[in-house]
Design an enzyme around this catalytic site. Structure first.
Site, mmCIF file in Angstrom:
data_model
loop_
_atom_site.group_PDB
_atom_site.id
_atom_site.type_symbol
_atom_site.label_atom_id
_atom_site.label_comp_id
_atom_site.label_asym_id
_atom_site.label_seq_id
_atom_site.Cartn_x
_atom_site.Cartn_y
_atom_site.Cartn_z
ATOM 1 N N ASP A 1 -30.741 -72.912 -16.537
ATOM 2 C CA ASP A 1 -30.400 -71.337 -16.663
ATOM 3 C C ASP A 1 -29.169 -71.315 -17.059
ATOM 4 O O ASP A 1 -28.211 -71.774 -16.443
ATOM 5 C CB ASP A 1 -30.777 -70.655 -15.523
ATOM 6 C CG ASP A 1 -31.008 -69.156 -15.767
ATOM 7 O OD1 ASP A 1 -31.348 -68.898 -16.869
ATOM 8 O OD2 ASP A 1 -30.775 -68.237 -15.078
ATOM 9 N N HIS B 1 -22.748 -59.409 -19.539
ATOM 10 C CA HIS B 1 -23.085 -59.655 -18.183
ATOM 11 C C HIS B 1 -22.072 -60.627 -17.353
ATOM 12 O O HIS B 1 -21.635 -60.057 -16.326
ATOM 13 C CB HIS B 1 -24.491 -60.571 -18.406
ATOM 14 C CG HIS B 1 -24.997 -60.937 -16.792
ATOM 15 N ND1 HIS B 1 -25.352 -60.011 -15.905
ATOM 16 C CD2 HIS B 1 -24.906 -62.190 -16.246
ATOM 17 C CE1 HIS B 1 -25.761 -60.902 -14.778
ATOM 18 N NE2 HIS B 1 -25.373 -62.210 -14.946
ATOM 19 N N GLU C 1 -33.340 -60.435 -12.795
ATOM 20 C CA GLU C 1 -32.520 -60.797 -14.136
ATOM 21 C C GLU C 1 -33.475 -60.876 -15.394
ATOM 22 O O GLU C 1 -34.362 -61.910 -15.133
ATOM 23 C CB GLU C 1 -31.727 -61.897 -13.726
ATOM 24 C CG GLU C 1 -30.626 -62.052 -12.825
ATOM 25 C CD GLU C 1 -29.555 -63.180 -12.899
ATOM 26 O OE1 GLU C 1 -30.018 -64.173 -13.314
ATOM 27 O OE2 GLU C 1 -28.622 -62.874 -12.253
ATOM 28 N N GLU D 1 -34.170 -62.079 -18.834
ATOM 29 C CA GLU D 1 -33.966 -63.067 -19.646
ATOM 30 C C GLU D 1 -34.957 -63.443 -20.892
ATOM 31 O O GLU D 1 -36.147 -63.195 -20.456
ATOM 32 C CB GLU D 1 -33.604 -64.533 -18.929
ATOM 33 C CG GLU D 1 -32.613 -64.308 -17.466
ATOM 34 C CD GLU D 1 -32.066 -65.369 -17.011
ATOM 35 O OE1 GLU D 1 -32.386 -66.533 -17.771
ATOM 36 O OE2 GLU D 1 -31.498 -65.401 -15.846
ATOM 37 N N ASP E 1 -35.480 -64.169 -13.815
ATOM 38 C CA ASP E 1 -34.645 -65.052 -12.554
ATOM 39 C C ASP E 1 -34.344 -64.157 -11.552
ATOM 40 O O ASP E 1 -33.305 -63.602 -11.473
ATOM 41 C CB ASP E 1 -33.381 -65.677 -13.628
ATOM 42 C CG ASP E 1 -32.710 -66.326 -12.279
ATOM 43 O OD1 ASP E 1 -33.256 -66.829 -11.328
ATOM 44 O OD2 ASP E 1 -31.341 -66.412 -12.573
ATOM 45 N N ARG F 1 -29.214 -61.643 -3.862
ATOM 46 C CA ARG F 1 -27.448 -61.575 -4.074
ATOM 47 C C ARG F 1 -26.769 -61.983 -2.898
ATOM 48 O O ARG F 1 -25.834 -62.647 -3.039
ATOM 49 C CB ARG F 1 -27.297 -60.237 -4.514
ATOM 50 C CG ARG F 1 -27.900 -59.728 -6.039
ATOM 51 C CD ARG F 1 -27.506 -60.713 -7.129
ATOM 52 N NE ARG F 1 -27.962 -60.309 -8.435
ATOM 53 C CZ ARG F 1 -27.906 -61.000 -9.462
ATOM 54 N NH1 ARG F 1 -27.628 -62.462 -9.276
ATOM 55 N NH2 ARG F 1 -28.476 -60.552 -10.564
ATOM 56 N N GLN G 1 -27.010 -65.702 -2.276
ATOM 57 C CA GLN G 1 -26.218 -66.364 -3.314
ATOM 58 C C GLN G 1 -24.700 -66.289 -3.162
ATOM 59 O O GLN G 1 -23.965 -67.161 -3.431
ATOM 60 C CB GLN G 1 -26.707 -65.730 -4.667
ATOM 61 C CG GLN G 1 -25.918 -66.102 -5.932
ATOM 62 C CD GLN G 1 -26.349 -65.265 -7.082
ATOM 63 O OE1 GLN G 1 -27.073 -64.333 -7.050
ATOM 64 N NE2 GLN G 1 -25.700 -65.766 -8.179
ATOM 65 N N LYS H 1 -31.653 -68.485 -5.882
ATOM 66 C CA LYS H 1 -32.150 -68.330 -7.172
ATOM 67 C C LYS H 1 -33.731 -69.171 -7.080
ATOM 68 O O LYS H 1 -34.592 -69.143 -7.883
ATOM 69 C CB LYS H 1 -31.525 -68.940 -8.029
ATOM 70 C CG LYS H 1 -30.178 -68.369 -8.288
ATOM 71 C CD LYS H 1 -30.352 -67.265 -9.494
ATOM 72 C CE LYS H 1 -29.192 -66.610 -9.708
ATOM 73 N NZ LYS H 1 -29.244 -65.609 -10.583
ATOM 74 N N THR I 1 -39.256 -68.119 -9.936
ATOM 75 C CA THR I 1 -38.737 -67.442 -11.339
ATOM 76 C C THR I 1 -40.127 -67.224 -12.028
ATOM 77 O O THR I 1 -40.869 -68.229 -12.067
ATOM 78 C CB THR I 1 -37.785 -68.597 -12.287
ATOM 79 O OG1 THR I 1 -36.692 -69.036 -11.441
ATOM 80 C CG2 THR I 1 -37.623 -68.036 -13.426
ATOM 81 N N GLU J 1 -25.638 -55.152 -11.820
ATOM 82 C CA GLU J 1 -24.653 -54.169 -12.807
ATOM 83 C C GLU J 1 -25.249 -52.865 -12.979
ATOM 84 O O GLU J 1 -24.442 -52.056 -13.146
ATOM 85 C CB GLU J 1 -24.957 -55.110 -14.463
ATOM 86 C CG GLU J 1 -24.368 -56.364 -14.329
ATOM 87 C CD GLU J 1 -25.039 -57.138 -15.962
ATOM 88 O OE1 GLU J 1 -24.129 -56.823 -16.792
ATOM 89 O OE2 GLU J 1 -25.929 -57.760 -15.583
HETATM 90 CA CA CA Z 1 -30.144 -66.133 -14.429
#
Ligand code: CA
Length: 416
Positions: A122, A129, A195, A197, A229, A233, A236, A249, A253, A358
């Protein structure tokens, strides 16, 4: 531009004859027989059965497999040949009697992961971002790390937990340390995020010690899917320093069932944003005489049915060719079925941010949905859906379908 298809395709279908994305499906009457399908309009073509009926040559064996891996392994020349065959079958009336019996209503089939995922990487290729995340976590220093404009940052992820759209996402348990506390505690993730992507599906294997130069990218990138993804948080934040993403993570996925061929995205190619810092020659594809590698793909994110973001992939700083060149420049080999994610897609505007961290600025500015629901991070029962479209030939649109996932409560944390 291909001739019109004889299949009745609704005008607003994301799956017109210029797309022909690949997937793998089963049907209720043959639940254990995985088959390669190609989406067209509201139908799926059973590609293996069509190949047998149409008397396809050596390509038939690639379409009668239970996954896309043999096709991925066969490389670019086979991808082009198979796509030409499929296009001919679906546009030439001469093939219609043999092919038409193998069209199934798309809503009658169960989609599966289209390929056995080999290695998964990834990336972190959106400047917006990376800048936002830097501002949130390191407000007193330059938001972008010193290396960010010199190489596409990435990490190796966990391929065994990549799941197809629709698979429930179980809230992970793990270690996290609350604000102001010195010791961690164990329990369900309290800051579960998505996320948005794109995923790039790789074929055409290479030997160890053979880097893939920029000019060779199209020999190895088969197609593009949507990718979520899922990110814990709090887990992480506590575990990441200094070795990068791990359990925050690796629990899940999600990817879309349909892989859009790179060949279907010719009209979506645009120049990527200019590089404002000099880069090393192996990553510099300016003036290489090839089509631009930026992709004008409009992404849409829906939470509980409501659009919460529209990230533009055209704003991504690093291209798929640069990511692939960097991933292999040390001599790391490619396997058929490798997958690399772009990293969260975020544009310059607030409503173009591709993750809740975000959109809510790390939970400080909750999202308020139309029904009054507030969200900082995902709650059990929330469904998150990512979709996308791109320009196709002659004013058509190329659709990616969607990747959806609903968050469900995890197991009670054990006291052991
Ligand atoms: Ca990612």
């Amino acid at each position: 531009m291909a001739a019109p298809t004889w299949v009745a395709v609704p005008d607003d279908s994301p799956f017109g004859v210029h797309n022909l994305p690949y997937g793998v499906f089963t049907t209720a009457d043959r639940p254990r027989e995985r088959r390669i399908g190609v989406a067209i309009g509201d139908h799926v073509l059973d590609a293996g059965a069509a190949a047998r009926a149409a008397g396809a040559g050596p390509e038939a064996g690639l379409l009668t497999a239970p996954t896309l891996n043999p096709l991925l392994a066969a490389g670019r020349s086979a991808w082009t040949a198979v796509r030409s065959l499929l296009t001919a079958w679906l546009t030439d009336q001469a093939h219609r009697p043999a092919v038409e019996p193998h069209l199934l209503p798309r809503d009658s089939v169960t989609p599966h992961l289209a390929f056995d995922v080999a290695d998964y990487v990834d990336f972190y290729a959106s400047e917006h971002h990376a800048t936002n995340v830097g501002r949130i976590f390191r407000p007193d220093v330059e938001p972008l790390p010193a290396n960010w404009k010199h190489l596409p940052i990435g990490y190796h992820g966990r391929s065994g937990t990549i799941v197809v759209s629709g698979t429930p996402v179980v809230r992970p348990n793990g270690q996290r340390r609350g604000a102001g506390l010195s010791a961690p505690s164990f329990g369900p993730c309290e800051r579960l995020d998505f996320e948005a992507e794109l995923g790039f599906v790789v074929g055409g294997p290479t030997a160890q010690g053979e880097p893939v130069a920029l000019a060779e990218a199209e020999e190895h990138v088969f197609g593009v899917c949507l990718l979520n993804d899922w990110s814990a948080r709090d887990i992480q934040a506590w575990e990441t320093v200094p070795l990068g993403p791990f359990l925050g993570k690796s629990f899940a996925t999600s990817v879309s069932p349909w892989i859009v061929p790179l060949d279907a995205l010719a009209a979506a190619r645009v120049d990527p944003p200019p590089h404002d810092v000099g880069i090393l020659p192996y990553l510099d594809d300016r003036g290489a005489g090839t089509p631009p590698r930026g992709l004008d793909i409009a992404v849409e994110v829906r939470l509980r049915g409501e659009v919460v973001s529209r990230p533009p992939f055209s704003t991504m700083y690093w291209t798929y060719a640069q990511m692939l060149a960097h991933m292999t420049v040390n001599g790391a080999s490619l396997r058929a079925g490798d997958l690399f994610g772009s990293g969260t897609i975020s544009g310059p505007l607030r409503e173009q941010r591709g993750a809740l961290i975000e959109l809510t600025w790390n939970g400080e500015e909750p999202l308020v949905l139309a029904d009054g629901t507030k969200r900082t991070f995902l709650e059990d029962g929330d469904e998150l859906v990512i979709s996308a479209t791109a320009p196709g030939p002659g004013g058509t649109r190329i659709g990616f379908g969607e990747v959806a996932g609903r968050v469900v409560a995890g197991p009670e944390p054990s006291v052991n």
